[in-house]
Design a protein around this motif. Structure first.
Motif, PDB file in Angstrom:
ATOM      1  N   THR C 168      55.730 -36.537  26.990  1.00 55.84           N
ATOM      2  CA  THR C 168      57.122 -36.095  27.127  1.00 55.84           C
ATOM      3  C   THR C 168      58.061 -37.290  27.320  1.00 55.84           C
ATOM      4  O   THR C 168      59.204 -37.247  26.883  1.00 55.84           O
ATOM      5  N   VAL C 169      57.571 -38.355  27.954  1.00 56.19           N
ATOM      6  CA  VAL C 169      58.441 -39.500  28.209  1.00 56.19           C
ATOM      7  C   VAL C 169      58.576 -40.385  26.973  1.00 56.19           C
ATOM      8  O   VAL C 169      59.665 -40.862  26.648  1.00 56.19           O
ATOM      9  N   GLN C 170      57.469 -40.551  26.267  1.00 54.37           N
ATOM     10  CA  GLN C 170      57.410 -41.480  25.139  1.00 54.37           C
ATOM     11  C   GLN C 170      58.546 -41.301  24.110  1.00 54.37           C
ATOM     12  O   GLN C 170      59.231 -42.269  23.798  1.00 54.37           O
ATOM     13  N   PRO C 171      58.753 -40.089  23.583  1.00 55.46           N
ATOM     14  CA  PRO C 171      59.784 -39.945  22.549  1.00 55.46           C
ATOM     15  C   PRO C 171      61.192 -40.229  23.072  1.00 55.46           C
ATOM     16  O   PRO C 171      62.017 -40.783  22.352  1.00 55.46           O
ATOM     17  N   ILE C 172      61.460 -39.875  24.323  1.00 53.82           N
ATOM     18  CA  ILE C 172      62.787 -40.140  24.883  1.00 53.82           C
ATOM     19  C   ILE C 172      63.014 -41.635  24.977  1.00 53.82           C
ATOM     20  O   ILE C 172      64.065 -42.159  24.639  1.00 53.82           O
ATOM     21  N   LEU C 208      60.214 -35.391  34.887  1.00 60.52           N
ATOM     22  CA  LEU C 208      60.097 -34.166  35.664  1.00 60.52           C
ATOM     23  C   LEU C 208      59.411 -33.070  34.845  1.00 60.52           C
ATOM     24  O   LEU C 208      58.535 -32.360  35.342  1.00 60.52           O
ATOM     25  N   THR C 209      59.791 -32.971  33.580  1.00 65.15           N
ATOM     26  CA  THR C 209      59.160 -31.980  32.719  1.00 65.15           C
ATOM     27  C   THR C 209      57.677 -32.273  32.559  1.00 65.15           C
ATOM     28  O   THR C 209      56.838 -31.379  32.684  1.00 65.15           O
ATOM     29  N   GLY C 210      57.362 -33.529  32.296  1.00 69.16           N
ATOM     30  CA  GLY C 210      55.960 -33.910  32.150  1.00 69.16           C
ATOM     31  C   GLY C 210      55.176 -33.599  33.407  1.00 69.16           C
ATOM     32  O   GLY C 210      54.066 -33.055  33.352  1.00 69.16           O
ATOM     33  N   PHE C 211      55.776 -33.899  34.537  1.00 69.42           N
ATOM     34  CA  PHE C 211      55.136 -33.608  35.818  1.00 69.42           C
ATOM     35  C   PHE C 211      54.877 -32.112  35.956  1.00 69.42           C
ATOM     36  O   PHE C 211      53.785 -31.680  36.317  1.00 69.42           O
ATOM     37  N   ALA C 212      55.908 -31.321  35.649  1.00 69.66           N
ATOM     38  CA  ALA C 212      55.768 -29.871  35.805  1.00 69.66           C
ATOM     39  C   ALA C 212      54.698 -29.314  34.866  1.00 69.66           C
ATOM     40  O   ALA C 212      53.931 -28.423  35.235  1.00 69.66           O
ATOM     41  N   LEU C 213      54.629 -29.861  33.667  1.00 75.74           N
ATOM     42  CA  LEU C 213      53.610 -29.411  32.712  1.00 75.74           C
ATOM     43  C   LEU C 213      52.214 -29.728  33.214  1.00 75.74           C
ATOM     44  O   LEU C 213      51.320 -28.875  33.216  1.00 75.74           O
ATOM     45  N   ALA C 214      52.032 -30.972  33.647  1.00 71.33           N
ATOM     46  CA  ALA C 214      50.735 -31.383  34.156  1.00 71.33           C
ATOM     47  C   ALA C 214      50.369 -30.533  35.366  1.00 71.33           C
ATOM     48  O   ALA C 214      49.231 -30.086  35.512  1.00 71.33           O
ATOM     49  N   PHE C 215      51.341 -30.266  36.196  1.00 76.35           N
ATOM     50  CA  PHE C 215      51.115 -29.457  37.391  1.00 76.35           C
ATOM     51  C   PHE C 215      50.692 -28.041  37.018  1.00 76.35           C
ATOM     52  O   PHE C 215      49.701 -27.515  37.525  1.00 76.35           O
ATOM     53  N   GLY C 275      64.032 -24.257  32.614  1.00 77.12           N
ATOM     54  CA  GLY C 275      65.342 -24.551  33.181  1.00 77.12           C
ATOM     55  C   GLY C 275      65.625 -26.046  33.116  1.00 77.12           C
ATOM     56  O   GLY C 275      66.697 -26.485  32.705  1.00 77.12           O
ATOM     57  N   LEU C 276      64.590 -26.816  33.487  1.00 76.26           N
ATOM     58  CA  LEU C 276      64.703 -28.267  33.441  1.00 76.26           C
ATOM     59  C   LEU C 276      65.022 -28.743  32.044  1.00 76.26           C
ATOM     60  O   LEU C 276      65.825 -29.649  31.830  1.00 76.26           O
ATOM     61  N   GLN C 277      64.356 -28.095  31.078  1.00 78.73           N
ATOM     62  CA  GLN C 277      64.562 -28.528  29.703  1.00 78.73           C
ATOM     63  C   GLN C 277      65.966 -28.218  29.230  1.00 78.73           C
ATOM     64  O   GLN C 277      66.568 -29.017  28.526  1.00 78.73           O
ATOM     65  N   ALA C 278      66.453 -27.069  29.654  1.00 73.15           N
ATOM     66  CA  ALA C 278      67.819 -26.720  29.283  1.00 73.15           C
ATOM     67  C   ALA C 278      68.779 -27.755  29.866  1.00 73.15           C
ATOM     68  O   ALA C 278      69.699 -28.224  29.203  1.00 73.15           O
ATOM     69  N   TRP C 279      68.475 -28.142  31.116  1.00 69.60           N
ATOM     70  CA  TRP C 279      69.286 -29.139  31.800  1.00 69.60           C
ATOM     71  C   TRP C 279      69.224 -30.464  31.053  1.00 69.60           C
ATOM     72  O   TRP C 279      70.224 -31.128  30.800  1.00 69.60           O
TER      73      TRP C 279
END
Lengths: 360, 296, 288
Positions: C168-172, C208-215, C275-279
């Protein structure tokens, strides 16, 4: 969401460049129809059966090797006596898990499980007739086993009997009695040992078993898993195990590495077998399934059981294997615990004694 | 070290040497320790008894049926989820409607559901004690403890993969090209075939690759619905477990290594595609607009 | 410096739905398929659990063993997520910004935990970290036991969660415009300040998204964990294992009750992630 992690890379690196690429001539409708059809085919299509009859034996973990050999022998025997070709399929897993699978619709013609309780459950749901335990000799248990200890070569911790297992600093490996039939025998054997001591009472037994489980370092869900933890992972000083499982481990993994210790008192473990009445009636396999179970009691069947370190019921064959097993005083579950149903309810159900011991 | 990246050539985006070294060291040791080492150990254990044992384990009949079953399951599950993925992404990215966010969340749901629950749900529906159990038994239809159950469980766990691959991609690409096609008189299917699919095919392909790898590798959910009948309802991961439980460790890891190889193969395909396309674009510097017009 | 404002792309005005064909067909198929494969089967769990009355349900899902298992499952997943956030960010950084020998290989192998069957992961890790394993034999003398302890669970969860943060971080990071860093640098910011105040805020939603996914994935993980966990009640027993245990005791209602709790948590997590992604989309003008 999560797959986007890869898309992004592809998307941002490539999509601009790719627009000009050749069209992928995918016919989505063709894909969809083909896969739906093949999915349908898996439901309706059963592979052409070359055998006259097909049996599924749903069994517990440590019997893999036993039934592999037994099935070959039975197929030969059945061919010789009836001229029919029978195909025997095998399924192994934790005893409770296997019984539940049969309950949920796994079409087992015969079940050969670790303890009578798991077949009682099938009887409660009317898959098996009420008198199942009386239908075959010896409580429908064609071979028996008991509970012994497997220790590392030379017995470095000097383990001789059950009371050595509760000593501080001894690491014990046993499967979880909640999920493993064998582990329930382990637990009950320990309980019986404490009970039969001088001044032994229910209270001292409970205390003893509590101390024992305080020494347990890994609770695997099945007997085989516990053996692997002890042998391959090198965890623990002693593994409480089925006798047959312990002998097999020594044979498979090296007599130079492990030793079997037989305690002064143990429990007569009777792995039970039964037809599953609803299934054999539906499939019309009652005759061959009955013969399959009866064959377990034959000289050949008993011989194979003995070879795989189960204690044969047949006195002649048992005599032949007598020096293979150490002498041990055996108690029975019926005499000491009032049968499986009662033992299960008092000790292993949620809120039972085992839960109390574990929760402290 | 190879040539410097564009970031390192630029003084503004360059870190001090020691920072770069430290970052490389930390991240690569983390990578090596947590990812590479377990992978190497799988291959090491698969091969520690030699190639002969390895090959024998793979070409043993029960192993072959397990491989065949896994392939069959993937062959059914992947196309179904592929079609679903395209349909869902089309609906979500090309139209505006209420509750879109909820729909996306529901599509994601199987991803965060424990595999144990994923298997359990089908037992509750199709099991002998379940909703449809009696009816299925009467008509002699076997769903769980047979191939259809394994397919269903696999469909469940791989459900969001293609859709979630496509949604952000199609969202990022916007709707202009499809709108242009529509204005020029293409119907819906033509737009899908000639405009959308060519644009998303690499995302689609990668979604399929992931979906396939996961379909063949799923253990938890499939284990609940399989019945573990040796030589009949064992997939590759279940066969690994059986071999492992039979003290046949080398063979178990040999089977496991097939799945690891499959993963490596798909990654190699991905890399190859990237390389091939870069080559293609470098050799033919056509403008994409021109090409798109000929496509239309 | 507010890079986000300028990065915000101009949103297109909402189009008329009539323009494209296929709305009914694609949405209809999506909904039917979703219902058949996911929603109807999942509702079976909820219905089965509802055969318990409220107090029995509550008692089942708050038993001491379960409370301990929630703490373990969530605690370990949280820890693994945090560790993966830090190292995942580092790996993504290294992969995007530096050239080094074997970069392509590292980049490719990041996805591996996703494709490897969980049981294989579990067995491989258990054999690595047990006291006769390649790693365990060096850790054990130091008094550090990994296999068959909660630490082992953490190892397994780190393994399965790593791809999510990196990917999730790489492309950004790849897409980050260099101008901001150049501007920051020319305005006299140190490299660290640039990272802290320019780069990190942009990356943060992705992390944060990556973290939430892994979680989310770690909480329900079963296959890889049971082989290395030790499974001692109150110590190293994870929640999915208790579901299995209940099932094997023929307590389907109890098992589904726990499943419902886990489902509920999954759903909450996903709503949070989306929600995070929308943000994120709002802040950076792109979707994750």
């Amino acid at each position: 969401m999560f797959s986007s992690f890869v898309t992004n890379i592809i998307a941002y690196e490539l999509h601009k460049d790719f627009k000009k690429g050749a069209l992928v001539k995918l016919k989505i409708s063709t894909i969809l129809i083909t896969s739906l059809l093949s999915f349908g085919a898996t439901i309706s299509f059963s592979p052409p059966c070359l055998a006259d009859a097909e049996l599924l034996n749903v069994s517990y973990d440590p019997t893999r090797e036993l039934y592999q050999e037994f099935n070959t022998s039975f197929i030969e025997y059945w061919k010789k006596t009836t001229g029919e070709v029978v195909l025997v399929k095998q399924s192994h897993g934790g005893s409770g898990k296997q019984a539940r699978a049969v309950l949920d619709g796994l079409e087992a013609d015969v079940v050969t499980l670790a303890l009578a309780y798991d077949i009682d459950i099938l009887q409660e749901k009317n898959l098996v007739k009420k008198d199942w335990q009386k239908r075959l000799k010896f409580n429908s248990a064609p071979y028996t086993s008991t509970i012994v200890f497997l220790v590392r070569k030379g017995n470095p911790k000097g383990i001789k009997d059950w009371n050595d297992l509760v000593k501080p600093g001894i690491e014990v490996i046993t499967p979880n009695p909640k999920t493993s039939g064998g582990a329930r025998w382990n637990y009950l054997a320990a309980w019986a040992y404490a009970l039969k001591q001088k001044d032994g009472t229910e209270a001292t037994a409970k205390d003893f078993v509590k101390k024992l489980f305080a020494n347990v370092k890994v609770l695997d869900s099945g007997a085989r898993g516990a053996t692997t933890t002890f042998t391959e992972r090198g965890i623990g000083d002693v593994l409480i195990s089925w006798e047959n499982e312990a002998y097999l481990a020594v044979k498979e993994l090296g007599p130079e590495k492990y030793e079997i210790i037989t305690p002064s008192l143990s429990i007569l473990a009777e792995p039970s077998v039964s037809l599953v009445d609803t299934v054999v009636d539906k499939k019309g396999t009652r005759k061959v399934a009955t013969a399959y179970l009866k064959y377990l009691y034959s000289k050949e069947g008993q011989e194979i059981a003995g070879k795989h370190y189960y204690r044969p019921r047949d006195t002649q064959i048992a005599a032949k294997y007598t020096k293979q097993f150490a002498k041990v005083k055996l108690i029975t579950i019926d005499k000491v615990f009032g049968g499986w149903k009662k033992a299960q309810k008092t000790h292993f159900n949620d809120g039972g004694i085992f839960d109390e011991i574990i929760i402290k | 070290m190879k040539r410097a990246s564009r970031f390192e050539k630029n003084a503004a985006t360059r870190e001090p040497r020691w920072v770069k070294g430290l970052l490389l060291f930390l991240s690569l040791s983390f990578f090596g320790f947590f990812l590479l080492l377990p992978l190497i150990s799988v291959f090491a254990q698969a091969l520690h008894k030699g190639w002969e044992v390895y090959l024998k384990a793979i070409f043993e009949p029960d192993a072959l049926t397990a491989i065949k079953l896994s392939l069959t399951v993937a062959l059914i599950a992947v196309p179904l989820n592929l079609v679903f993925g395209v349909a869902a992404a089309w609906a979500i990215t090309k139209f505006d409607f209420k509750w879109k966010q909820l729909l996306i969340t529901l599509i994601d749901l199987p991803f965060s559901v424990s595999p144990v629950i994923a298997g359990l749900v089908y037992v509750l529906v199709f099991g002998a004690q379940g909703w449809l159990g009696r009816g299925l038994a009467e008509h002699n239809i076997k769903i769980i403890f047979a191939v259809p159950g394994i397919v269903l469980a696999t469909l469940f766990v791989t459900f969001p993969l293609v859709a979630r691959e496509l949604i952000p991609l199609m969202e990022a690409q916007g709707r202009e090209e499809e709108e242009a096609a529509t204005v020029l008189g293409a119907n819906g299917w033509q737009t899908l075939w000639k405009v959308t699919l060519p644009n998303i095919k690499w995302g689609l392909l990668y979604g399929v690759i992931l979906c396939n790898a996961r379909a063949m590798g799923e253990f938890g959910a499939v284990s609940v619905v399989s019945g573990h009948i040796r030589g009949y309802t064992n997939t590759i991961p279940l066969h690994v477990e059986i071999l492992y439980n039979e003290y046949n460790f080398a063979a178990a890891f040999a089977m496991a290594s097939i799945l690891a190889l499959l993963a490596l193969l798909t990654l190699a395909i991905k890399t190859y595609i990237e390389w091939h396309l870069r080559l293609e674009t470098e050799s033919k510097p056509l403008s994409m607009e021109a090409n798109n017009e000929t496509d239309l | 410096m507010k890079p986000n404002e300028t990065m915000l792309r101009i949103r297109k005005p909402t189009r008329n739905n009539q323009l494209f064909p296929g709305f009914g067909l694609s949405l209809g198929f999506t909904l039917v398929y979703l219902a058949l494969i996911v929603l109807i089967p999942l509702s079976a769990v909820v219905l089965k659990a509802s055969t318990l009355n409220a107090s029995a349900f509550w008692e089942t899902v708050t038993a001491p063993r379960l409370l301990a298992s929630y703490r373990l499952s969530f605690g370990a997943a949280l820890m693994a997520g945090l560790i993966n956030s830090i190292f995942g960010l580092m790996l993504a950084w290294v992969l995007v910004r530096y050239n080094f020998f074997g970069k392509k290989l590292v980049d490719s192998l990041i996805d591996l935990p996703f494709a490897l069957p969980t049981a294989v992961t579990g067995i491989a890790l258990a054999s690595l970290y047990s006291k006769n394993g390649w790693v365990g034999r060096y850790l054990e003398p130091l008094g550090l036991k990994v296999a068959f302890t909660p630490l082992g669970i953490l190892m397994a969860l780190i393994f399965i969660g790593l791809p999510f943060v990196v990917r999730t971080v790489q492309p950004i990071l790849e897409d980050l415009e260099l101008e901001y860093e150049e501007a920051a640098s020319s305005l006299g910011a140190t490299r660290w300040q640039t990272f802290r105040f320019v780069i990190l805020p942009t990356l943060f939603p992705a992390i944060l998204t990556g973290f939430a996914l892994a979680f989310a994935r770690s909480v329900g993980e079963y296959g890889s964990v049971i082989f290395i966990a030790g499974n001692i009640p109150l110590v190293s027993e994870i929640t999915p294992l208790i579901i299995i245990t209940k099932l094997e005791q023929y307590d389907t209602a109890g098992a589904t009750a726990i499943a419902v709790v886990m489902l509920f948590i999954s759903l909450l997590l996903l709503l949070l992630i989306n929600g995070l992604q929308a943000w994120t989309a709002k802040r950076t003008g792109r979707n994750l």
